[in-house]
Design a protein around this motif. Structure first.
Motif, mmCIF file in Angstrom:
data_model
loop_
_atom_site.group_PDB
_atom_site.id
_atom_site.type_symbol
_atom_site.label_atom_id
_atom_site.label_comp_id
_atom_site.label_asym_id
_atom_site.label_seq_id
_atom_site.Cartn_x
_atom_site.Cartn_y
_atom_site.Cartn_z
ATOM 1 N N ALA A 187 5.140 27.483 -39.328
ATOM 2 C CA ALA A 187 3.719 27.794 -39.245
ATOM 3 C C ALA A 187 3.496 29.160 -38.609
ATOM 4 C CB ALA A 187 2.993 26.731 -38.434
ATOM 5 N N SER A 188 2.428 29.794 -39.021
ATOM 6 C CA SER A 188 2.018 31.063 -38.419
ATOM 7 C C SER A 188 0.491 31.111 -38.384
ATOM 8 C CB SER A 188 2.570 32.255 -39.198
ATOM 9 O OG SER A 188 2.074 32.247 -40.518
ATOM 10 N N GLY A 189 -0.013 32.037 -37.585
ATOM 11 C CA GLY A 189 -1.458 32.179 -37.475
ATOM 12 C C GLY A 189 -2.027 31.501 -36.246
ATOM 13 N N ARG A 190 -1.550 30.293 -35.967
ATOM 14 C CA ARG A 190 -1.951 29.537 -34.789
ATOM 15 C C ARG A 190 -0.798 28.671 -34.350
ATOM 16 N NH1 ARG A 190 -7.946 26.835 -35.806
ATOM 17 N NH2 ARG A 190 -9.162 28.766 -35.825
ATOM 18 N N THR A 191 -0.818 28.290 -33.095
ATOM 19 C CA THR A 191 0.175 27.337 -32.641
ATOM 20 C C THR A 191 -0.138 25.962 -33.219
ATOM 21 O OG1 THR A 191 1.121 26.219 -30.710
ATOM 22 C CG2 THR A 191 -1.164 26.924 -30.540
ATOM 23 N N ILE A 192 0.911 25.222 -33.591
ATOM 24 C CA ILE A 192 0.703 23.891 -34.150
ATOM 25 C C ILE A 192 0.723 22.814 -33.077
ATOM 26 C CG2 ILE A 192 1.679 24.532 -36.377
ATOM 27 C CD1 ILE A 192 4.239 22.944 -35.480
ATOM 28 N N SER A 193 0.836 23.201 -31.826
ATOM 29 C CA SER A 193 1.028 22.220 -30.754
ATOM 30 C C SER A 193 -0.116 21.210 -30.648
ATOM 31 C CB SER A 193 1.216 22.927 -29.408
ATOM 32 O OG SER A 193 0.067 23.709 -29.092
ATOM 33 N N THR A 194 -1.306 21.569 -31.100
ATOM 34 C CA THR A 194 -2.438 20.646 -31.032
ATOM 35 C C THR A 194 -2.802 20.071 -32.399
ATOM 36 O OG1 THR A 194 -4.000 22.477 -31.216
ATOM 37 C CG2 THR A 194 -3.401 21.756 -28.988
ATOM 38 N N TYR A 195 -1.941 20.287 -33.374
ATOM 39 C CA TYR A 195 -2.170 19.769 -34.719
ATOM 40 C C TYR A 195 -1.277 18.566 -34.999
ATOM 41 C CZ TYR A 195 -4.914 23.819 -36.231
ATOM 42 O OH TYR A 195 -5.891 24.775 -36.382
ATOM 43 N N ALA A 196 -1.796 17.630 -35.772
ATOM 44 C CA ALA A 196 -0.947 16.628 -36.403
ATOM 45 C C ALA A 196 -0.332 17.271 -37.635
ATOM 46 C CB ALA A 196 -1.759 15.403 -36.791
ATOM 47 N N GLN A 225 5.193 15.026 -54.333
ATOM 48 C CA GLN A 225 4.624 14.769 -55.650
ATOM 49 C C GLN A 225 5.719 14.875 -56.695
ATOM 50 O OE1 GLN A 225 1.242 17.200 -56.739
ATOM 51 N NE2 GLN A 225 0.558 15.666 -58.217
ATOM 52 N N ALA A 226 5.956 13.770 -57.362
ATOM 53 C CA ALA A 226 6.934 13.725 -58.447
ATOM 54 C C ALA A 226 6.228 14.028 -59.753
ATOM 55 C CB ALA A 226 7.589 12.351 -58.500
ATOM 56 N N PRO A 227 6.963 14.464 -60.766
ATOM 57 C CA PRO A 227 6.350 14.793 -62.058
ATOM 58 C C PRO A 227 5.578 13.605 -62.615
ATOM 59 C CG PRO A 227 8.594 15.594 -61.983
ATOM 60 C CD PRO A 227 8.408 14.766 -60.750
ATOM 61 N N GLY A 228 4.339 13.849 -63.011
ATOM 62 C CA GLY A 228 3.521 12.810 -63.605
ATOM 63 C C GLY A 228 2.944 11.812 -62.638
ATOM 64 N N LYS A 229 3.158 12.041 -61.348
ATOM 65 C CA LYS A 229 2.655 11.106 -60.338
ATOM 66 C C LYS A 229 1.718 11.813 -59.372
ATOM 67 C CE LYS A 229 6.582 7.932 -60.376
ATOM 68 N NZ LYS A 229 7.570 7.201 -59.529
ATOM 69 N N GLU A 230 0.928 11.013 -58.647
ATOM 70 C CA GLU A 230 0.037 11.583 -57.652
ATOM 71 C C GLU A 230 0.823 11.942 -56.389
ATOM 72 O OE1 GLU A 230 -4.106 9.293 -58.878
ATOM 73 O OE2 GLU A 230 -3.234 9.006 -56.898
ATOM 74 N N ARG A 231 0.247 12.846 -55.629
ATOM 75 C CA ARG A 231 0.843 13.206 -54.356
ATOM 76 C C ARG A 231 0.796 11.993 -53.423
ATOM 77 N NH1 ARG A 231 -0.854 18.822 -51.554
ATOM 78 N NH2 ARG A 231 -0.311 19.447 -53.666
ATOM 79 N N GLU A 232 1.906 11.732 -52.732
ATOM 80 C CA GLU A 232 1.962 10.569 -51.852
ATOM 81 C C GLU A 232 2.440 10.941 -50.459
ATOM 82 O OE1 GLU A 232 4.738 7.601 -53.175
ATOM 83 O OE2 GLU A 232 6.467 8.936 -53.034
ATOM 84 N N PHE A 233 1.959 10.180 -49.496
ATOM 85 C CA PHE A 233 2.316 10.383 -48.104
ATOM 86 C C PHE A 233 3.787 10.034 -47.865
ATOM 87 C CE2 PHE A 233 2.161 10.389 -43.624
ATOM 88 C CZ PHE A 233 2.713 9.211 -43.160
ATOM 89 N N VAL A 234 4.450 10.841 -47.054
ATOM 90 C CA VAL A 234 5.851 10.588 -46.695
ATOM 91 C C VAL A 234 5.983 10.303 -45.197
ATOM 92 C CG1 VAL A 234 8.175 11.554 -46.598
ATOM 93 C CG2 VAL A 234 6.718 12.024 -48.578
ATOM 94 N N ALA A 235 5.519 11.236 -44.377
ATOM 95 C CA ALA A 235 5.673 11.085 -42.934
ATOM 96 C C ALA A 235 4.673 11.976 -42.222
ATOM 97 C CB ALA A 235 7.090 11.451 -42.497
ATOM 98 N N ALA A 236 4.369 11.613 -40.972
ATOM 99 C CA ALA A 236 3.472 12.424 -40.156
ATOM 100 C C ALA A 236 3.859 12.284 -38.691
ATOM 101 C CB ALA A 236 2.016 12.012 -40.353
ATOM 102 N N ILE A 237 3.450 13.284 -37.918
ATOM 103 C CA ILE A 237 3.698 13.260 -36.480
ATOM 104 C C ILE A 237 2.457 13.785 -35.781
ATOM 105 C CG2 ILE A 237 4.879 15.508 -36.561
ATOM 106 C CD1 ILE A 237 6.703 14.429 -34.275
ATOM 107 N N SER A 238 1.973 13.042 -34.795
ATOM 108 C CA SER A 238 0.785 13.470 -34.070
ATOM 109 C C SER A 238 1.145 14.583 -33.087
ATOM 110 C CB SER A 238 0.184 12.298 -33.302
ATOM 111 O OG SER A 238 1.010 11.969 -32.191
ATOM 112 N N TRP A 239 0.123 15.164 -32.467
ATOM 113 C CA TRP A 239 0.400 16.267 -31.552
ATOM 114 C C TRP A 239 1.112 15.774 -30.292
ATOM 115 C CZ3 TRP A 239 -1.804 16.941 -26.637
ATOM 116 C CH2 TRP A 239 -2.836 16.062 -26.310
ATOM 117 N N VAL A 240 1.045 14.462 -30.016
ATOM 118 C CA VAL A 240 1.773 13.942 -28.859
ATOM 119 C C VAL A 240 3.127 13.352 -29.248
ATOM 120 C CG1 VAL A 240 -0.290 13.482 -27.497
ATOM 121 C CG2 VAL A 240 0.630 11.694 -29.004
ATOM 122 N N GLY A 241 3.446 13.382 -30.537
ATOM 123 C CA GLY A 241 4.772 12.961 -30.978
ATOM 124 C C GLY A 241 4.870 11.582 -31.597
ATOM 125 N N THR A 242 3.756 10.898 -31.777
ATOM 126 C CA THR A 242 3.797 9.606 -32.470
ATOM 127 C C THR A 242 4.101 9.842 -33.948
ATOM 128 O OG1 THR A 242 2.146 8.739 -30.939
ATOM 129 C CG2 THR A 242 2.531 7.494 -32.962
#
Length: 122
Positions: free
Chosen positions: A24-33, A39-56
């Motif tokens: 990332a650039s432009g801003r620190t990501i420390s306060t962002y989730a 997205q596979a061919p012919g399929k919709e974009r799907e969620f894989v993983a996420a991490i909150s700003w506190v690490g959950t």
């Protein structure tokens, strides 16, 4: 504004591993989730993983136990370690950043990377 650059994709055999990076650039990501979608061919974009700003962390059922999301705020970078890859993991993977984990997991992030191709051969 936050700019995200995804990298680390490639061609790997089934059972192999890859580590994706999202710089990332432009801003620190420390306060962002942060999150990863794919997205596979012919399929919709799907969620894989996420991490909150506190690490959950949050994972799609299809990748639990195989993928690990992590963040290094000092490097302003998020990672996705992918192990035991399967052919069905083949997709373009996108990094995202948002104000809260709920926003990111729902696919409503404010910022997105350009994507990196992951291809898993059988």
């Amino acid at each position: 504004q936050v700019q995200l650059v995804d990298s680390g994709g490639g061609l790997v055999q089934a059972g192999g591993s890859l580590r994706l990076s999202c710089a990332a650039s432009g801003r620190t990501i420390s306060t962002y989730a942060m999150g990863w979608f794919r997205q596979a061919p012919g399929k919709e974009r799907e969620f894989v993983a996420a991490i909150s700003w506190v690490g959950t962390t949050y994972y799609a059922d299809s990748v639990k136990g195989r993928f690990t999301i992590s963040r290094d705020n000092a490097k302003n970078t998020v990672y996705l370690q992918m192990n035991s890859l399967k052919p069905e993991d083949t997709a373009v993977y996108y990094c995202s950043a948002g104000s809260r984990a709920a926003v990111v997991t729902a696919g409503r992030a404010d910022y997105w990377g350009q994507g990196t191709q992951v291809t898993v051969s059988s």
